[in-house]
Design an enzyme around this catalytic site. Structure first.
Site, PDB file in Angstrom:
ATOM      1  N   ASP A 174     -10.277 -12.309   6.787  1.00 29.39           N
ATOM      2  CA  ASP A 174      -9.015 -11.881   7.308  1.00 29.39           C
ATOM      3  C   ASP A 174      -8.996 -10.799   8.289  1.00 29.39           C
ATOM      4  O   ASP A 174      -8.164  -9.890   8.022  1.00 29.39           O
ATOM      5  CB  ASP A 174      -8.037 -11.766   6.156  1.00 29.39           C
ATOM      6  CG  ASP A 174      -6.613 -11.670   6.461  1.00 29.39           C
ATOM      7  OD1 ASP A 174      -6.264 -12.164   7.523  1.00 29.39           O
ATOM      8  OD2 ASP A 174      -5.753 -11.323   5.584  1.00 29.39           O
ATOM      9  N   VAL A 232       0.932  -1.374   0.116  1.00 32.29           N
ATOM     10  CA  VAL A 232       0.148  -0.108   0.131  1.00 32.29           C
ATOM     11  C   VAL A 232       0.818   1.107  -0.099  1.00 32.29           C
ATOM     12  O   VAL A 232       1.740   1.309   0.658  1.00 32.29           O
ATOM     13  CB  VAL A 232      -1.022   0.035   1.323  1.00 32.29           C
ATOM     14  CG1 VAL A 232      -1.858   1.172   1.058  1.00 32.29           C
ATOM     15  CG2 VAL A 232      -1.806  -1.432   1.520  1.00 32.29           C
TER      16      VAL A 232
END
Ligand SMILES: *[C@@H]1O[C@H](CO)[C@@H](O)[C@H](O)[C@H]1NC(C)=O
Ligand SMILES: *[C@@H]1O[C@H](CO)[C@@H](O)[C@H](O)[C@H]1NC(C)=O
Ligand SMILES: *[C@@H]1O[C@H](CO)[C@@H](O)[C@H](O)[C@H]1NC(C)=O
Ligand SMILES: *[C@@H]1O[C@H](CO)[C@@H](O)[C@H](O)[C@H]1NC(C)=O
Ligand SMILES: *[C@@H]1O[C@H](CO)[C@@H](O)[C@H](O)[C@H]1NC(C)=O
Length: 926
Positions: A724, A612
């Site tokens: 997750d 990211v």
């Protein structure tokens, strides 16, 4: 009478012809399930494959006895909530024996002994329980056919997969097994015993022309013919037996018998399916040569049934001769599960009792099935080549077809029909208008033509989906008279004329866009008419663009919900919404992204899906760009599908998805930038000393995250399972409000199915152990991970640690469980909270967290229940703070939670408000 004779004469040669030419015995069907082709067994029975079945899979097993080829294969079915049926042709008003057998043979290499149900039509026939891999389970039913076909269905997989080895149909003739109850009862075979048998082999075809299986009395089975009286002897003869009697027992069975030489015959055996009412008959033939002065007279003695003992059997007299069958019995007898019986000789008899054979069958009440059965049978006939029309059996029982739903009445009725996009052509089947309890009808996305029929007979109809077909004619005014109609979708058809005024003034969601010649009464076409229930701020209907989730429209997203005038509480979180083109996700160019991120300069995180980067758009908006690992998405199409879905998921507690970019073989997802990073950094990062978060803040973070998850689980159709969840996927904005990230990247949950099987994905420490073992993903897997997060919030410990939890324990769950269950909650509370918390709220969270991490999904609460508990804890903290400020003593603080009233929760309910774009759902002017 004459006619019958004529018919018989005509048919007779034909039957003979068939019998001698075809290998199949007349009236027999023997299916070798899962097999190939056909073969003749050593008995002369022709076994054929069941490969006409379009469902189920075949398997081979090793069978100890090579001569039992029909058991070497089987067909198995998915362990789901459906039923899987065999349809067999029969001759109406004829009696049959149907037999199903099951040899497990560990076909799935799992050694999980299956348990499932078998039914005949709508009637539950038996529960098949496999308890040994190498034992053949067998069930038999005698029935009078009342229609030209029967369905034998397997369903209700309780453990393992339903399967079947053979299915046999044997036709009787004459009045064999006639009972006065046969119109409403089947006979379920419990015992058919050949006494005095010369071996353990059973007698069947060709000795028995109907291929009944007469079990040898010398077979050793648990509680099968035990407690045999002393002096019991086997006798047999080679002489022919004259077979009289209704049931025509085979000669070979009648040629053997047992004799109670000391005056008594006694037996005890278990009767499968009993206690209940049954049909019990005995077969006698005198096969010993008695001297003229000798006699054989005896009585039946059944415990608890003294009346039955009055009748005296004298075989020779009753049968009117030796070597002739005498068949006394009871049409309707109440029998226990463990049957003990005795035949005792009368005092004036010179010989002890004799018994050749016996049959006991239980009456099984027929279930006539759904009241809509006949109508639906007609309807599916029209589509006989379609898979969905071949499910067979009753539409509702024992479980409904996959595309209908039924109510739970004794004779259930169909309440919804789901046939969207099933390639239906022709007119709307008129049979559907006969479903008197129909509530929902989904026929959209087909190629249906012709007019909309009159649904007046379906008074309960609430929702009708007929959009995207080729329907013509007018919108019938009969629709106006449906008292319960709430939603009517007919857009994109070829309807013409005027929309009945009555429909427009009805309190109804109506969509008739895309019908060029269909106009509203006034003349000017108004295509989307949405009428919102207007009774003072009450019921609210929300109609927006096509999407799977309730949405916040783009462009309004900067606003806090409180600022909206049209904020509306969500009444129904599950709504399938209609119409309008799909709202595509925004596509960024690579140049735009490169400019914004300054050529991917600043890395702010990484995870399972990629790295990211921080970015800032020209307009000053800060973004986070996730560059996906290149193989995450195979094709462009798959990628755009996924991002289209992502773009429809909007919730204030989910990190906002802004768009995507797919260029140069790179796939990127663009999200809003979250200033305060991840919860993980906040809890354990280097800055925790100065910026530690207090308990109430942690509860609020938990609340926010739970709301985001709740939305994924319940607000989206189909539901989305995150898979997750972890502290690094919970991000914090400027105001320290939490949002869940990385959702929706995994495959979406399949609607209507409770679990989805796929490759296990998740993070060690957060991974649901049940999911790990079974690979069956449910929303409860997310709840497990969330429980771990709650424990982290309480303790300030990471989910997995090599040091913190003491010897032999690396896992926060084990460690916390040990402490909490022994009452030592202090032992796990984060010391940095410095006792600034109410112990009651701490306990609330501790207990809920332990519930969340229960080993089995079904033991865990839903995320909504967890959310409620967190909100209660927040209230306790808030009241605690007030009390603390007022310097009250500890006692009153501790009682705070017990004085909670449900109404106080309204304080936080504002967050359940949802905003929507006024221009989409506009109340129609009336
Ligand atoms: C195999 O089965 C047949 C018929 O069921 C039987 O006659 C034969 O004795 C069996 N053979 C063995 C080895 O068990
Ligand atoms: C399925 O089987 C279980 C266990 O045998 C039973 O409890 C349950 O009632 C059955 N369900 C249906 C729909 O028959
Ligand atoms: C049918 O019944 C008749 C007498 O009613 C008998 O002769 C015939 O053998 C029976 N058919 C079979 C297949 O046993
Ligand atoms: C059968 O009866 C005879 C004579 O009545 C007796 O001697 C014998 O013991 C009995 N046998 C058994 C096993 O009871
Ligand atoms: C058998 O008898 C009982 C009463 O003894 C009765 O309730 C039942 O309906 C009868 N028939 C059947 C098929 O059970």
């Amino acid at each position: 009478m004459e006619k019958r004779l004529l018919l018989l004469l005509l048919l007779f040669p034909l039957l003979l012809l068939l019998d001698s030419c075809s290998a199949q015995v007349q009236g027999f069907v023997s299916l070798n399930c899962g097999g190939n082709g056909k073969f003749m067994d050593e008995l002369g029975l022709l076994w054929i494959s069941d490969d006409f079945l379009t469902y189920g899979e075949t398997a081979s097993i090793s069978v100890l006895n090579e001569s039992r080829k029909q058991y070497m294969t089987l067909r198995h079915f998915p362990a789901d909530s459906r039923k899987y049926c065999y349809k067999l042709n029969v001759i109406s008003r004829t009696r049959y024996l149907v037999r199903a057998t099951f040899l497990y043979g560990n076909f799935d290499n799992n050694n999980v002994y299956p348990k499932f149900d078998i039914s005949l039509g709508a009637t539950h026939w038996s529960t098949i329980v496999i308890s040994d891999a190498n034992t053949i389970e067998k069930v038999e039913l005698i029935f009078l056919a009342t229609s030209p076909t029967i369905s034998v269905c397997l369903s209700n997989a309780t453990t393992g997969q339903p399967f079947i080895s053979t299915l046999e149909l044997r036709q009787f003739n004459g009045s064999i097994y006639y009972t006065p109850f046969e119109e409403s009862f089947y006979l379920s075979v419990s015992a058919r015993i050949n006494f005095g048998a010369d071996s353990e082999a059973s007698v069947r075809y060709p000795d028995d022309p109907f291929d009944r299986i007469w079990e040898s009395d010398s077979v050793k089975k648990a509680n099968y013919l035990v407690d045999v009286a002393a002096g019991t002897e086997r006798v047999s003869t080679d002489k022919p037996i004259e077979i009289g009697g209704n049931e025509r027992p085979p000669q070979k069975v009648m040629q053997t018998a047992v004799v109670g030489t000391n005056g008594s015959l006694t037996y005890r055996l278990n009767l499968d399916g009993f206690p209940g009412n049954g049909w019990a008959f005995t077969y006698f033939a005198e096969i010993e040569d008695l001297a003229p002065v000798e006699s054989r007279k005896f009585r039946l003695v059944l415990p608890g049934q003294p009346d039955l003992s009055k009748a005296i059997v004298n075989i020779q007299e009753n049968a009117q001769g030796k070597y002739r069958v005498y068949e006394p019995g009871y049409q309707n007898l109440t029998l226990p599960f463990v049957l003990s019986f005795r035949f005792g000789k009368t005092s004036d008899s010179s010989r002890g009792p004799l018994l050749n054979a016996m049959e006991v069958n239980r009456y099984l009440e027929k279930n006539d099935g759904s009241l809509d059965g006949a109508v639906m049978a007609n309807m599916v006939k029209l589509y006989s080549s379609e898979g969905w029309a071949q499910e067979g059996g009753d539409p509702c029982l024992p479980v409904p077809w996959s595309w209908v739903e039924c109510n739970s009445d004794g004779k259930p009725r169909i309440v919804s029909v789901h046939l969207s996009s099933k390639h239906l052509t022709g007119n709307i089947p008129s049979d559907l208008t006969k479903l008197g309890s129909l509530v929902e009808l989904w026929l959209d996305g087909n190629s249906l033509t012709g007019p909309i029929p009159d649904f007046t007979g379906c008074e309960d109809l609430k929702i009708i989906h007929l959009e995207n077909n080729r329907l013509t004619g007018e919108l019938p005014s009969s629709l106006v008279n449906l008292p319960n109609l709430k939603e009517l979708y007919v857009q994109n058809n070829m309807l013409s004329g005027r929309v009945p005024a009555g429909l427009l003034s009805k309190n109804l969601v109506l969509n008739y866009a895309g019908n060029i010649n269909l106009h509203e009464g006034g003349g000017r076409g108004r295509h989307l008419s949405i009428i919102i229930g207007s009774s003072v701020g009450a019921a609210v209907l929300l109609i927006a663009t096509i999407l799977s989730c309730l949405i916040l429209r783009k462009g309004k997203k900067q606003h806090e919900p409180e600022q909206f005038h049209h904020s509306l509480p969500i009444q129904s979180q599950r709504m399938a919404l209609s119409n309008a083109p799909a709202e595509a996700a925004h596509c960024f160019t690579l140049t735009e992204i490169e400019d914004a991120t300054n050529n991917f300069e600043k890395k702010i995180g990484s995870g399972g899906f990629g790295v990211v980067y921080y970015g800032k758009m020209k307009d000053g908006k800060e973004i986070a760009v996730k560059v996906l690992i290149s193989n995450s998405f195979q094709g462009k199409r798959e990628f755009t599908n996924e991002v289209t879905l992502l773009s429809r998921i909007h919730h204030r507690n989910l990190v906002q998805f802004l768009g995507y970019c797919q260029e140069d073989g790179r796939s990127m997802l663009v999200y809003e930038f979250m200033h305060n990073g991840t919860l993980k950094e906040r809890l354990y990062g280097p800055s925790t000393q100065e910026h530690g978060i207090n308990w109430i803040k942690r509860l609020e973070i938990a609340e926010d995250a739970a709301k985001g998850i709740e939305y994924l689980h319940t607000g989206c159709v189909p539901a989305i399972i995150h898979r997750d969840l972890k502290t690094s996927n919970i991000l914090l904005d400027q105001h320290m409000r939490a949002k869940v990230s990385d959702f929706g990247l995994s495959k979406l949950a399949v609607d209507g199915v409770s679990h989805v099987s796929s490759i296990v994905r998740g993070t060690v420490g957060y991974l649901d152990p049940e999911y790990y073992i079974s690979q069956q993903l449910t929303d409860k897997s997310d709840v497990y991970s969330f429980g771990v997060i709650l424990l982290e919030l309480m303790s300030g410990q990471e989910a997995i640690s090599n040091e913190s939890f003491g010897v032999n324990c690396r896992n926060i769950v084990q460690w916390a469980k040990l402490h909490i269950e022994s009452g030592n909650i202090q032992g796990i509370i984060d010391p940095s909270l410095c006792n600034e918390y109410d112990i009651q709220s701490m306990w609330k969270i501790a207990e809920k967290a332990l519930n969340c991490v229960q080993p089995h999904g079904h033991m865990r609460p839903s995320i909504s229940e967890v959310l409620k508990e967190i909100q209660d804890a927040i209230l306790i903290e808030k009241e605690g703070i007030i009390v603390r400020e007022g310097n009250s003593d500890d006692m009153s603080r501790n009682s705070a939670n017990s004085s909670l009233n449900p109404g106080s929760l309204d304080l936080v309910a504002t967050d359940n408000y949802l905003s929507f774009d006024e221009s989409i759902a506009r109340p129609a002017a009336r």
